[in-house]
Design a protein around this motif. Structure first.
Motif, PDB file in Angstrom:
ATOM      1  N   PRO A  74       0.814  -1.216   0.000  1.00 36.23           N
ATOM      2  CA  PRO A  74       0.000   0.000   0.000  1.00 36.23           C
ATOM      3  C   PRO A  74       0.848   1.267   0.000  1.00 36.23           C
ATOM      4  O   PRO A  74       0.303   2.355   0.112  1.00 36.23           O
ATOM      5  N   LYS A  75       2.187   1.088  -0.168  1.00 37.08           N
ATOM      6  CA  LYS A  75       3.078   2.245  -0.051  1.00 37.08           C
ATOM      7  C   LYS A  75       2.747   3.314  -1.088  1.00 37.08           C
ATOM      8  O   LYS A  75       2.705   4.516  -0.784  1.00 37.08           O
ATOM      9  N   GLN A  76       2.526   2.863  -2.347  1.00 39.05           N
ATOM     10  CA  GLN A  76       2.291   3.830  -3.420  1.00 39.05           C
ATOM     11  C   GLN A  76       1.003   4.627  -3.194  1.00 39.05           C
ATOM     12  O   GLN A  76       0.984   5.849  -3.405  1.00 39.05           O
ATOM     13  N   PHE A 124       6.552  -1.094 -13.878  1.00 43.38           N
ATOM     14  CA  PHE A 124       7.796  -0.642 -14.534  1.00 43.38           C
ATOM     15  C   PHE A 124       8.745  -1.829 -14.727  1.00 43.38           C
ATOM     16  O   PHE A 124       9.506  -1.861 -15.694  1.00 43.38           O
ATOM     17  N   ASP A 125       8.709  -2.779 -13.789  1.00 44.13           N
ATOM     18  CA  ASP A 125       9.552  -3.973 -13.947  1.00 44.13           C
ATOM     19  C   ASP A 125       9.171  -4.713 -15.227  1.00 44.13           C
ATOM     20  O   ASP A 125      10.026  -5.212 -15.947  1.00 44.13           O
ATOM     21  N   VAL A 126       7.867  -4.768 -15.491  1.00 47.50           N
ATOM     22  CA  VAL A 126       7.398  -5.448 -16.703  1.00 47.50           C
ATOM     23  C   VAL A 126       7.743  -4.612 -17.943  1.00 47.50           C
ATOM     24  O   VAL A 126       8.332  -5.118 -18.903  1.00 47.50           O
ATOM     25  N   GLY A 171       5.370 -14.961  -1.226  1.00 44.56           N
ATOM     26  CA  GLY A 171       4.570 -14.194  -0.260  1.00 44.56           C
ATOM     27  C   GLY A 171       3.409 -13.513  -0.936  1.00 44.56           C
ATOM     28  O   GLY A 171       2.268 -13.580  -0.473  1.00 44.56           O
ATOM     29  N   LYS A 172       3.702 -12.895  -2.077  1.00 46.22           N
ATOM     30  CA  LYS A 172       2.673 -12.184  -2.836  1.00 46.22           C
ATOM     31  C   LYS A 172       1.654 -13.181  -3.400  1.00 46.22           C
ATOM     32  O   LYS A 172       0.443 -12.970  -3.340  1.00 46.22           O
ATOM     33  N   VAL A 173       2.171 -14.305  -3.940  1.00 47.70           N
ATOM     34  CA  VAL A 173       1.286 -15.300  -4.541  1.00 47.70           C
ATOM     35  C   VAL A 173       0.356 -15.908  -3.481  1.00 47.70           C
ATOM     36  O   VAL A 173      -0.808 -16.179  -3.746  1.00 47.70           O
TER      37      VAL A 173
HETATM   38  N1  UDP Z   1       9.343  -0.508  -4.789  1.00 45.29           N
HETATM   39  C1  UDP Z   1       9.736   0.822  -4.740  1.00 45.29           C
HETATM   40  N2  UDP Z   1       9.990   1.396  -3.521  1.00 45.29           N
HETATM   41  C2  UDP Z   1       9.857   0.710  -2.355  1.00 45.29           C
HETATM   42  C3  UDP Z   1       9.424  -0.645  -2.408  1.00 45.29           C
HETATM   43  C4  UDP Z   1       9.165  -1.223  -3.652  1.00 45.29           C
HETATM   44  O1  UDP Z   1       9.858   1.472  -5.763  1.00 45.29           O
HETATM   45  O2  UDP Z   1      10.109   1.287  -1.305  1.00 45.29           O
HETATM   46  C5  UDP Z   1       9.048  -1.104  -6.097  1.00 45.29           C
HETATM   47  C6  UDP Z   1       9.721  -2.428  -6.408  1.00 45.29           C
HETATM   48  O3  UDP Z   1      11.043  -2.206  -6.876  1.00 45.29           O
HETATM   49  C7  UDP Z   1       8.792  -2.984  -7.469  1.00 45.29           C
HETATM   50  C8  UDP Z   1       7.439  -2.427  -7.079  1.00 45.29           C
HETATM   51  O4  UDP Z   1       7.694  -1.386  -6.129  1.00 45.29           O
HETATM   52  O5  UDP Z   1       9.154  -2.471  -8.736  1.00 45.29           O
HETATM   53  C9  UDP Z   1       6.517  -3.423  -6.384  1.00 45.29           C
HETATM   54  O6  UDP Z   1       6.204  -4.431  -7.253  1.00 45.29           O
HETATM   55  P1  UDP Z   1       5.176  -5.571  -6.811  1.00 45.29           P
HETATM   56  O7  UDP Z   1       4.862  -6.376  -8.016  1.00 45.29           O
HETATM   57  O8  UDP Z   1       5.681  -6.268  -5.599  1.00 45.29           O
HETATM   58  O9  UDP Z   1       3.954  -4.633  -6.384  1.00 45.29           O
HETATM   59  P2  UDP Z   1       2.429  -4.936  -6.234  1.00 45.29           P
HETATM   60  O10 UDP Z   1       1.924  -5.071  -7.648  1.00 45.29           O
HETATM   61  O11 UDP Z   1       2.357  -6.175  -5.430  1.00 45.29           O
HETATM   62  O12 UDP Z   1       1.868  -3.747  -5.544  1.00 45.29           O
END
Ligand code: UDP
Length: 246
Positions: free
Chosen positions: A167-169, A192-194, A225-227
């Protein structure tokens, strides 16, 4: 904040019954209004996190748009009032918005992921949409909120993508939305990773059949963990439907 379309409440979390086209129209309206808007792309892990994180749950429930970003959510949505029409994922939404932004000429900002990743993602988007105006990029491991807010606000970006994980974002966006000087800020998780090519996306047939989790696990077993939030999500839904009152 304004709620823009029909929605369901899934374990106390609002999800809008929106298609990709509907989401893009809503985003156009947000852009025209000029006021800042927050968009959440909610997957099963978001629902699980929201059960114990009240701040996150409130942010989602008050967001301007919450798209269903999970086959699991679509699957169980019928038990919560109406079957959601379509999965609208963070990756797809980012690409579609980039396409419109390139056409209409409004700038975007990519904030999040490990150093270098947002830049690569931006390069790949620009290869696809040469007219795209990328106002800025930055990794998601910064310490100074104020500097980051100022960088976005001064960049001229109209749409901000924040990829720092749930939930950080969403918390970062909600905390700073009024000072970012953007019309739309959207949390997009691992997008962005994708887009950078660092992480391979599941093939289309797997995505179609709701098997993205299996691909994620096979390509990176550390993502267990996520899965594992998926069975937890399904378990919570079953318990809720059998014994719950929501
Ligand atoms: N990330 C980031 N800052 C942080 C923690 C994570 O930029 O403090 C990035 C991490 O590098 C990754 C993304 O957040 O690119 C999280 O991806 P994930 O697929 O785990 O996120 P979700 O889709 O589960 O929210």
């Amino acid at each position: 904040m304004t709620q823009v379309m029909a929605s369901i409440s899934l374990l106390g979390v609002r999800i809008d019954n929106v298609t990709m086209d509907g989401a893009l129209s809503a985003i156009e309206r947000f852009n025209e209004s000029g006021a800042p808007h927050i968009i959440v792309t909610a997957d099963a892990s978001a629902i699980v996190v929201a059960q114990s994180d009240e701040e996150f749950r409130r942010i989602v429930n008050e967001a301007d748009l919450v798209t269903p970003d999970s086959a699991g959510i679509l699957l169980v949505s019928g038990w919560y009032g109406s079957r959601l029409k379509e999965k609208v994922s963070g990756v797809d939404l980012t690409v579609e918005i980039a396409c419109i932004a390139a056409e209409k000429g409004y700038p975007i900002f990519l904030l999040g992921a490990a150093p270098g990743v947002a830049e690569l993602a931006a390069e790949n988007l620009k290869k696809r949409f040469p007219e795209l105006n990328v106002a800025g990029t930055h990794h998601g491991f910064f310490e100074n909120d104020e500097e980051m807010v100022r960088a976005v606000a001064e960049s001229g970006a109209k749409v901000l993508f924040v990829a720092m994980g749930i939930p950080k974002q969403e918390k970062w966006i909600a905390r700073n939305l009024d000072r970012l000087n953007v019309a739309v800020a959207v949390g997009v998780g691992g997008t962005f990773d994708v887009l950078s090519g660092r992480v391979n996306r599941a093939p289309e047939w797997m995505r179609k059949h709701g098997l993205e989790w299996a691909h994620r696990l096979a390509s990176n077993p550390r993502k267990i963990g996520k899965v594992m939030t998926l069975p937890k999500f399904l378990w919570l839904v079953i318990v809720d439907r059998m014994f719950g009152s929501r």
